[in-house]
Design an enzyme around this catalytic site. Structure first.
Site, PDB file in Angstrom:
ATOM      1  N   HIS A 307       0.813  -1.208   0.000  1.00  0.00           N
ATOM      2  CA  HIS A 307       0.000   0.000   0.000  1.00  0.00           C
ATOM      3  C   HIS A 307       0.853   1.266   0.000  1.00  0.00           C
ATOM      4  O   HIS A 307       0.647   2.172  -0.805  1.00  0.00           O
ATOM      5  CB  HIS A 307      -0.903  -0.044   1.243  1.00  0.00           C
ATOM      6  CG  HIS A 307      -1.958   1.000   1.307  1.00  0.00           C
ATOM      7  ND1 HIS A 307      -2.898   1.190   0.320  1.00  0.00           N
ATOM      8  CD2 HIS A 307      -2.238   1.926   2.273  1.00  0.00           C
ATOM      9  CE1 HIS A 307      -3.724   2.178   0.669  1.00  0.00           C
ATOM     10  NE2 HIS A 307      -3.328   2.647   1.843  1.00  0.00           N
ATOM     11  N   PHE A 308       1.818   1.338   0.907  1.00  0.00           N
ATOM     12  CA  PHE A 308       2.662   2.528   1.044  1.00  0.00           C
ATOM     13  C   PHE A 308       3.876   2.403   0.122  1.00  0.00           C
ATOM     14  O   PHE A 308       5.014   2.226   0.564  1.00  0.00           O
ATOM     15  CB  PHE A 308       3.090   2.716   2.502  1.00  0.00           C
ATOM     16  CG  PHE A 308       2.046   3.365   3.354  1.00  0.00           C
ATOM     17  CD1 PHE A 308       1.999   4.736   3.507  1.00  0.00           C
ATOM     18  CD2 PHE A 308       1.092   2.600   3.997  1.00  0.00           C
ATOM     19  CE1 PHE A 308       1.025   5.344   4.281  1.00  0.00           C
ATOM     20  CE2 PHE A 308       0.117   3.196   4.786  1.00  0.00           C
ATOM     21  CZ  PHE A 308       0.073   4.571   4.923  1.00  0.00           C
TER      22      PHE A 308
END
Length: 330
Positions: A307-308
């Site tokens: 996600h990051f």
């Protein structure tokens, strides 16, 4: 071989070996020929911090780059703040004016109790729109991530003439982009009971926040602890956890707006880069691929991360952004 010749030759060798970028190696060689290698250093843009009053909110933001340069507006997601852009900002700010605000309820933006702020995505977008007006931003490229996507897409629909380009890094606008990790939040949407709210509250402990960063990352040891540690401290502030839970509930209204976002893509066709951590359990690859269905000016790039994506692939993202912005920003 004298010292100056040795340093110049070393710069060329390192460039060939790929251990440093050729541009830096050439800079080393040139400065060594001038005899001042020890007194000069590559220019790294300085990131300054500011506050501005917008929509009755004291908005904290980070900024770097020439004030007369094309603007890039970075909108962060859950559970972080503009801090997530600490490595990206200086990689763009030599050529662009880069601005990253903290959304209300996040980071260091302050909302006084007497403001009676209602934490919804409509409200976040209204505040950030007021923020862009306060800074007199009439044209800008948008970088949107996670919560920054439904916030930024509302800005784009309100003022399509202001948007020069969009970079969506795991910033979703399609139902097929919602992964299985949304199951407990979907349950909360369908039954917003105190029991379902508590399930989500318990998931936002420090370990749960850390997992937002590490889930799906092939080498989670690459994730520096500062980001999720700061996030945990911010959410631990009195009242902030309930702000986050309110936004979880309101996210259902973003899903209802997905068709409107998609209509914007079809009608305005902004140059768009969907650059995606392909192992993200929250916003999965079909959400990135779907942009091409509505926007012929969309390109899609996947990264081997979660996600990051900025925590592991900031260089790749910066390079892809600069290629897009070189064609579109003005």
């Amino acid at each position: 071989m004298n010292r100056r010749s040795f340093i110049a030759q070393t710069g060329s060798i390192l460039a060939l070996a790929g251990t440093i970028p050729s541009s830096i190696a050439q800079s080393i060689a040139k400065r060594s020929k001038r005899g001042n290698i020890m007194s000069e250093a590559p220019h790294i843009p300085h990131t300054s911090i500011h506050r501005v009053e917008a929509d009755g909110v004291s908005v904290f933001y980070r900024e770097a780059g020439p004030v007369d340069a094309p603007v890039v507006l970075l909108l962060h997601g859950f559970p972080t703040s503009s801090f997530q852009y600490r490595e990206l900002i200086p990689r763009l700010a030599d050529r662009y004016r880069v601005i990253a605000p903290d959304l209300p309820g996040f980071g260091f933006t302050e909302v006084l109790a007497q403001r009676h702020y209602k934490y919804t995505f409509d409200a976040l977008a209204k505040t950030i729109l007021a923020f862009t007006d306060a800074l007199h931003l009439k044209r800008y490229a948008l970088y949107v991530f996670d919560y920054g996507a439904p916030t930024g897409f509302r800005l784009a629909m309100a003022h399509p003439e202001r948007i020069s380009a969009i970079v969506s890094q795991n910033g979703n606008a399609y139902e097929e982009g919602l992964g299985d990790a949304w199951a407990p939040i979907r349950q909360y949407w369908s039954q917003p009971s105190s029991a379902n709210r508590e399930i989500l509250r318990n998931a936002l402990d420090p370990a749960g926040l850390r997992s937002q960063y590490t889930d799906g990352v092939p080498n989670p040891e690459r994730i520096a602890p500062e980001g999720y540690t700061l996030d945990a401290a911010m959410i631990a502030r009195p009242g902030n956890m309930d702000i986050q839970l309110d936004l979880f509930l309101d996210y259902a209204n973003n899903v209802k707006l997905y068709p409107a976002f998609q209509k914007y893509f079809r009608t305005s066709k902004p140059p768009l880069l969907a650059i995606w951590g392909k192992f993200d359990p929250f916003f999965i690859p079909p959400g990135a691929e779907a942009f091409r269905r509505d926007n012929p000016n969309a390109t899609v790039q996947f990264l081997d991360t979660g996600h990051f994506a900025l925590e592991t692939h900031v260089e790749e993202i910066a390079v892809a952004m600069r290629e897009l912005l070189a064609k579109t920003a003005s």
